[in-house]
Design a protein around this motif. Structure first.
Motif, mmCIF file in Angstrom:
data_model
loop_
_atom_site.group_PDB
_atom_site.id
_atom_site.type_symbol
_atom_site.label_atom_id
_atom_site.label_comp_id
_atom_site.label_asym_id
_atom_site.label_seq_id
_atom_site.Cartn_x
_atom_site.Cartn_y
_atom_site.Cartn_z
ATOM 1 N N GLY A 101 0.826 -1.210 0.000
ATOM 2 C CA GLY A 101 0.000 0.000 0.000
ATOM 3 C C GLY A 101 0.858 1.257 0.000
ATOM 4 N N ALA A 102 0.191 2.382 -0.304
ATOM 5 C CA ALA A 102 0.869 3.671 -0.185
ATOM 6 C C ALA A 102 1.221 3.907 1.278
ATOM 7 N N SER A 103 0.444 3.313 2.181
ATOM 8 C CA SER A 103 0.707 3.476 3.620
ATOM 9 C C SER A 103 2.135 3.065 3.956
ATOM 10 N N GLN A 104 2.534 1.873 3.509
ATOM 11 C CA GLN A 104 3.909 1.445 3.814
ATOM 12 C C GLN A 104 4.919 2.303 3.063
ATOM 13 N N ASN A 176 -5.929 16.106 -2.508
ATOM 14 C CA ASN A 176 -5.794 15.983 -1.066
ATOM 15 C C ASN A 176 -6.919 15.173 -0.427
ATOM 16 N N ASN A 177 -6.540 14.407 0.560
ATOM 17 C CA ASN A 177 -7.484 13.828 1.514
ATOM 18 C C ASN A 177 -7.275 14.634 2.792
ATOM 19 N N PRO A 178 -8.240 15.325 3.316
ATOM 20 C CA PRO A 178 -9.687 15.223 3.124
ATOM 21 C C PRO A 178 -10.332 16.291 2.237
ATOM 22 N N SER A 204 5.791 13.096 -2.059
ATOM 23 C CA SER A 204 4.579 13.493 -2.772
ATOM 24 C C SER A 204 3.625 12.307 -2.840
ATOM 25 N N ASP A 205 2.555 12.405 -2.062
ATOM 26 C CA ASP A 205 1.564 11.323 -1.993
ATOM 27 C C ASP A 205 0.524 11.566 -3.090
ATOM 28 N N GLU A 206 0.634 10.785 -4.174
ATOM 29 C CA GLU A 206 -0.225 11.000 -5.343
ATOM 30 C C GLU A 206 -1.207 9.849 -5.529
ATOM 31 N N ILE A 207 -1.662 9.304 -4.398
ATOM 32 C CA ILE A 207 -2.537 8.133 -4.431
ATOM 33 C C ILE A 207 -3.869 8.415 -5.156
ATOM 34 N N TYR A 208 -4.271 9.707 -5.197
ATOM 35 C CA TYR A 208 -5.531 10.044 -5.893
ATOM 36 C C TYR A 208 -5.298 10.629 -7.289
ATOM 37 N N ALA A 209 -4.074 10.472 -7.827
ATOM 38 C CA ALA A 209 -3.736 11.129 -9.099
ATOM 39 C C ALA A 209 -4.648 10.724 -10.261
ATOM 40 N N PHE A 236 -2.378 1.373 -5.866
ATOM 41 C CA PHE A 236 -3.497 0.835 -6.634
ATOM 42 C C PHE A 236 -4.843 0.989 -5.929
ATOM 43 N N SER A 237 -4.809 1.416 -4.654
ATOM 44 C CA SER A 237 -6.029 1.390 -3.844
ATOM 45 C C SER A 237 -7.174 2.220 -4.417
ATOM 46 N N LYS A 238 -6.887 3.443 -4.824
ATOM 47 C CA LYS A 238 -7.979 4.371 -5.129
ATOM 48 C C LYS A 238 -8.352 4.320 -6.605
ATOM 49 N N GLY A 239 -7.438 4.728 -7.495
ATOM 50 C CA GLY A 239 -7.754 4.784 -8.920
ATOM 51 C C GLY A 239 -8.177 3.434 -9.482
ATOM 52 N N TRP A 245 -6.104 -5.116 -1.683
ATOM 53 C CA TRP A 245 -4.963 -5.840 -2.244
ATOM 54 C C TRP A 245 -3.661 -5.437 -1.561
ATOM 55 N N ARG A 246 -3.676 -4.301 -0.905
ATOM 56 C CA ARG A 246 -2.528 -3.752 -0.190
ATOM 57 C C ARG A 246 -1.297 -3.630 -1.077
ATOM 58 N N LEU A 247 -1.411 -2.816 -2.083
ATOM 59 C CA LEU A 247 -0.299 -2.660 -3.010
ATOM 60 C C LEU A 247 -0.086 -1.193 -3.384
HETATM 61 N N1 PMP Z 1 -2.537 8.460 1.272
HETATM 62 C C1 PMP Z 1 -3.749 9.017 1.320
HETATM 63 C C2 PMP Z 1 -3.863 10.478 1.136
HETATM 64 C C3 PMP Z 1 -4.874 8.229 1.575
HETATM 65 O O1 PMP Z 1 -6.083 8.805 1.636
HETATM 66 C C4 PMP Z 1 -4.724 6.842 1.767
HETATM 67 C C5 PMP Z 1 -5.903 5.936 2.042
HETATM 68 N N2 PMP Z 1 -6.939 6.460 2.763
HETATM 69 C C6 PMP Z 1 -3.437 6.316 1.699
HETATM 70 C C7 PMP Z 1 -2.368 7.138 1.437
HETATM 71 C C8 PMP Z 1 -3.174 4.853 1.914
HETATM 72 O O2 PMP Z 1 -3.515 4.085 0.815
HETATM 73 P P1 PMP Z 1 -3.150 2.551 0.699
HETATM 74 O O3 PMP Z 1 -4.427 1.805 0.701
HETATM 75 O O4 PMP Z 1 -2.451 2.443 -0.645
HETATM 76 O O5 PMP Z 1 -2.248 2.180 1.808
#
Ligand code: PMP
Length: 389
Positions: A101-104, A176-178, A204-209, A236-239, A245-247
């Motif tokens: 995930g982007a988290s790790q 951005n989240n939120p 640069s967290d581009e998870i929502y790109a 891969f989580s959002k788009g 899948w945690r990737l």
């Molecule tokens: N960054 C942002 C801004 C998010 O909103 C989230 C998920 N809520 C994540 C990272 C983590 O995503 P992932 O499921 O890929 O770990």
């Protein structure tokens, strides 16, 4: 907690505040008939072709570890994807690491660069993990508050004010989240100038790109001179609607990527193998599915944000992600009170803006990744709630 137990725990962990979102989820989960606009995840199931590719990998018995950095084929697809979609070039062999995930990816990026006491700028309202992850890595999170009156767009002067001799990095999140706010090329260039002047690193967290609705998207490392000082985080989580899948992945100059790989190989070995096979398919053939999901989010955003404004909750049109972040200041309630009363009285779950930082107070986060029917019902209930206040 007994005193003995307490002394065994890390002081950093003892001092971490539990996520403010959890309490609302737990409350909502204990009730029936709740419409949840609370969770930050797609309401789509992952595309069938991606699931099928994963199943096929299992049928073929690909159940071992992969290379620590991830399957080379996947890293090659990630490099091709970043080039095709965002016009940034990375070497798959040395500059891309596949993560859980982007988290790790964020955790690794922070741990790879922070020395004890280094300051990291966190732009608030922000994703709830950034500040705790900075602290866990031994750093000091320094918050910069963006303003709802400016649609929560980060102003370069604000960064300059927060910089000290200990500042090492900043975390950027666009979309951005939120808040759903997207920074355009010009705005990123202005931020880049400050970053270069003060010799900072940007995570640069581009998870929502993939989920950007109005303007063309600019990836931060595409700004001149920024790639060399950027650790790009995506996944891969959002788009691709693949949260479970945690990737995710990191793309960064070799020195950063290899430092990240060192931690990853000891802490995690590699990301889940079967998920990596699914992700290869997502990147090879997923563009149309992503586009369809994006169209659907755009339609829902337009309906929902217009409805919020009509009911008197003023809300800027968020350019990306799947969150609306309306002001509830006119109600006179705090964001916690608003969220709690709305949940208890009308069974609509939203997240109080205060959990995302000081400047989130006075706002609530509503995820519009719900069916149009659910959104319509939520709008009806919210109007009823507001009428009673
Ligand atoms: N960054 C942002 C801004 C998010 O909103 C989230 C998920 N809520 C994540 C990272 C983590 O995503 P992932 O499921 O890929 O770990």
């Amino acid at each position: 907690m007994t005193r003995a137990t307490k002394t065994y725990l890390s002081e950093t962990v003892v001092n971490l505040k539990p996520s403010g979102i959890r309490r609302f989820f737990d409350l909502a989960a204990s009730m029936e008939g709740v419409i949840s606009l609370g969770v930050g995840e797609p309401d789509f199931v992952t595309s069938w072709s991606v699931r099928e590719a994963c199943i096929l990998s299992l049928e073929q018995g690909y159940t071992s570890y992969t290379a620590n950095a991830g399957l080379l084929e996947l890293r090659e697809e990630i490099a091709a994807y970043l080039s095709r979609r965002f016009h940034v070039e990375y070497a798959p062999e040395t500059e891309i690491i596949v993560t859980v995930g982007a988290s790790q990816a964020i955790d690794l990026a922070l741990r790879a660069i922070i020395n004890p006491g280094d300051e990291v700028i966190v732009v608030e309202p922000s994703f709830v993990s950034y500040a705790p992850l900075v602290s866990l890595a031994g750093g000091v999170p320094v918050s910069v508050q963006t303003d709802g009156k400016q649609e929560f767009k980060l102003q370069p002067e604000q960064i300059e004010k927060a910089i000290t001799s200990r500042t090492k990095a900043m975390i950027l999140c666009s979309p951005n989240n939120p808040t759903g706010t997207v920074l355009n090329r010009r705005e990123l260039e202005a931020i880049g100038a400050i970053v270069q002047k003060h010799d900072l690193i940007v995570i640069s967290d581009e998870i929502y790109a993939e989920l950007v609705y109005d303007e063309p998207y600019t990836s931060f490392p595409a700004i001149p001179h920024m790639q060399e000082r950027t650790i790009l985080v995506n996944g891969f989580s959002k788009g691709f609607a693949m949260t479970g899948w945690r990737l995710g992945f990191v793309a960064a100059p070799k020195e950063f990527a290899q430092a990240i790989l060192k931690i990853h190989q000891y802490a995690m070995m590699c990301a889940p193998t079967m998920a990596q096979y699914g992700a290869i398919e997502a990147l090879k053939n997923g563009d149309n599915d992503v586009e369809e999901m994006k169209k659907s989010y755009r339609r829902r955003r337009n309906y929902f944000v217009q409805s919020l404004n009509e009911m008197g909750l003023s809300c800027h049109l968020p350019g990306g992600a799947f969150y609306a972040f309306p002001s509830i200041k006119a109600t006179g309630l705090t964001s916690e009170q608003f969220a709690e009363q709305l949940l208890l009285e009308e069974k609509v779950a939203v997240v109080p803006g205060s959990v995302f930082g000081k400047s989130g107070e006075g706002y609530i986060r509503c995820s519009y990744a719900s069916s149009l029917e659910q959104l319509q019902e939520a709008v009806k209930r919210m109007k009823r709630f507001l009428a009673r206040l």
